[in-house]
Design an enzyme around this catalytic site. Structure first.
Site, mmCIF file in Angstrom:
data_model
loop_
_atom_site.group_PDB
_atom_site.id
_atom_site.type_symbol
_atom_site.label_atom_id
_atom_site.label_comp_id
_atom_site.label_asym_id
_atom_site.label_seq_id
_atom_site.Cartn_x
_atom_site.Cartn_y
_atom_site.Cartn_z
ATOM 1 N N GLU A 114 0.824 -1.202 0.000
ATOM 2 C CA GLU A 114 0.000 0.000 0.000
ATOM 3 C C GLU A 114 0.863 1.259 0.000
ATOM 4 O O GLU A 114 1.893 1.332 0.678
ATOM 5 C CB GLU A 114 -0.968 -0.016 1.191
ATOM 6 N N GLY A 188 6.625 -2.105 6.211
ATOM 7 C CA GLY A 188 7.982 -2.620 6.307
ATOM 8 C C GLY A 188 8.933 -1.723 7.076
ATOM 9 O O GLY A 188 8.651 -0.559 7.357
ATOM 10 N N GLU A 189 10.088 -2.273 7.426
ATOM 11 C CA GLU A 189 11.185 -1.558 8.076
ATOM 12 C C GLU A 189 12.246 -1.280 7.015
ATOM 13 O O GLU A 189 12.943 -2.199 6.557
ATOM 14 C CB GLU A 189 11.764 -2.392 9.213
ATOM 15 N N SER A 242 10.979 5.962 15.050
ATOM 16 C CA SER A 242 9.746 5.457 15.656
ATOM 17 C C SER A 242 10.071 4.990 17.071
ATOM 18 O O SER A 242 10.475 3.848 17.270
ATOM 19 C CB SER A 242 9.190 4.298 14.817
ATOM 20 N N LEU A 243 9.889 5.870 18.036
ATOM 21 C CA LEU A 243 10.296 5.572 19.413
ATOM 22 C C LEU A 243 9.151 4.949 20.220
ATOM 23 O O LEU A 243 9.266 3.827 20.716
ATOM 24 C CB LEU A 243 10.798 6.842 20.094
ATOM 25 N N HIS A 244 8.073 5.684 20.392
ATOM 26 C CA HIS A 244 6.789 5.168 20.898
ATOM 27 C C HIS A 244 6.775 4.703 22.352
ATOM 28 O O HIS A 244 5.731 4.262 22.836
ATOM 29 C CB HIS A 244 6.274 4.040 20.000
ATOM 30 N N ASN A 321 -4.330 4.955 15.458
ATOM 31 C CA ASN A 321 -5.414 4.668 14.526
ATOM 32 C C ASN A 321 -5.810 3.202 14.646
ATOM 33 O O ASN A 321 -5.003 2.316 14.373
ATOM 34 C CB ASN A 321 -4.975 4.999 13.096
ATOM 35 N N CYS A 364 -1.692 6.500 9.689
ATOM 36 C CA CYS A 364 -0.480 5.901 10.252
ATOM 37 C C CYS A 364 -0.820 4.651 11.057
ATOM 38 O O CYS A 364 -1.693 4.659 11.916
ATOM 39 C CB CYS A 364 0.207 6.924 11.149
#
Length: 393
Positions: A114, A188-189, A242-244, A321, A364
């Site tokens: 996508e 993906g990474e 991308s810590l989060h 989301n 996201c």
């Protein structure tokens, strides 16, 4: 239009995740940087400037038929038709959001990835996928629930930009803003597919292709530290982390990669990247998805400020989301506001990202596509009777 779903797979442990081609197949010119195209044409007895011409035809004019390349002589055109092709992923499904966001499911073999186009004001961002699925198992991300199949090739990555550019066209004619920014934030990474992601980004930056500024091409990573250390020697683009989570215990739980490369290791690597990068204005973007009563408390904001106190950065707070069977809830506006204000009191620049395309599952963390999973993880889930959610978009 109906959509079928087939799972994606990308495995970190396996030796080779690329697509295997037979020797009799034509060479796809979209798999080549301009330097590689020059070398290819030199083997055909042609001069380097022919590569410049081909790049312009492919990326400036969106041309994929050699016969239409009027400034390339007929002999070379006939030669190219025998040995080469220009092939990008085809559009399987297009969905348009009420806010102008467009999501495309693009066909890669018997699977789908996508790609998302996000217009806003005087800019338009294309969110590009790097793998068929993802192996990192981040608990809050829809892509991770699909498993992993393989890495995308250079042509399958840059082909997303090419295909989207063809559809968007010229702003004055179509009324749709041309692509000004590309973010490697899709499925993906990216740093687990460096061999293909870096050449694809080089094409994005090439003046004979898209000519994007290195500040307008962003790579987002969950923190594959050895690859990030290597990337700073290969290419300079904007970096997003991308810590989060603000501590290792919580990050281990929601992002298993942290068990291998913890927060300190990651931030040390970021500091080294910023030290040599011109694309980042000396600052990295920190991405932080807010999960209700998981990582969005005031204590988490204080912990995050401590983690980032020596890292010049801009913080993007991302409202989570939802996707089917997800174990989390969306943070309330009051919790988001409190988290933001707490960080701002420390002097950080903190932006709450506006949710775009959520009505078509293009926001996201919602990208899923169709993935034929090759990981043991989902096989184990099937073995013990746990359902594997495959989203139909």
């Amino acid at each position: 239009m109906s959509q079928q779903n087939i799972p994606f797979t990308n495995n970190v442990q396996t030796a080779d995740f690329s697509v295997q081609h037979s020797k009799s197949e034509k060479v796809n010119l979209m798999n080549m940087t301009r330097q590689e195209m020059r070398e290819f044409l030199a083997n055909l007895g042609e001069k380097p400037f022919r590569a410049d011409q081909l790049m312009k035809w492919i990326y400036h004019f969106g041309e994929d038929e050699f016969d239409n390349m009027s400034n390339i002589n007929k002999v070379l055109r006939e030669k190219l038709k025998k040995v080469a092709e220009i092939k990008a992923p085809a559009i399987a499904i297009e969905q348009r959001s009420s806010d102008g966001t467009i999501k495309w499911a693009m066909q890669v073999g018997n699977q789908q990835i996508e790609t998302v186009y996000i217009p806003e004001g005087d800019r338009a961002t294309l969110c590009v996928s790097s793998q068929v699925g993802c192996a990192l198992e981040c608990k809050f991300c829809s892509t991770a629930q699909q498993g992993f199949n393989r890495n995308l090739t250079v042509s399958e990555i840059i082909g997303q930009v090419w295909r989207a550019s063809k559809i968007i066209g010229n702003f004055g004619i179509t009324g749709v803003r041309p692509i000004t920014n590309v973010v490697m934030m899709g499925m993906g990474e990216p740093l687990l597919n460096m061999n293909n992601v870096i050449p694809a980004m080089q094409i994005m930056l090439d003046d004979f292709a898209y000519g994007l500024s290195k500040r307008r091409v962003t790579l987002s990573t969950a923190g594959v530290v050895p690859a990030l250390d290597l990337m700073r020697e290969k290419i300079d683009v904007a970096l997003a982390i991308s810590l989060h989570a603000p501590n290792n215990e919580l990050r281990n739980e929601i992002m298993p990669i942290n068990k291998k490369y913890n927060i300190k290791m990651l931030m040390d690597s970021v500091a080294k990247y910023l030290a040599v990068s011109n694309a980042n204005h000396g600052k990295v973007t920190i991405e932080y998805v807010l999960l209700d009563h998981v990582n969005d408390g005031t204590e988490h904001a204080h912990q995050l400020a401590e983690v980032l106190k020596n890292t010049p950065c801009k913080i993007n707070l991302i409202p989570w989301n939802p996707f089917p069977e997800a174990p989390y809830g969306k943070s309330s506006n009051s919790r988001v506001d409190r988290f933001q204000k707490t960080l701002m009191e420390y002097g950080f620049t903190v932006i709450v990202r506006k949710t775009r395309g959520d009505d078509i599952d293009a926001a996201c963390g919602q990208l899923a596509g169709e993935v034929i999973d090759r990981t043991k993880r989902t096989l184990e889930k099937r073995k013990f009777g746990k359902s594997i959610m495959v989203n139909n978009h």
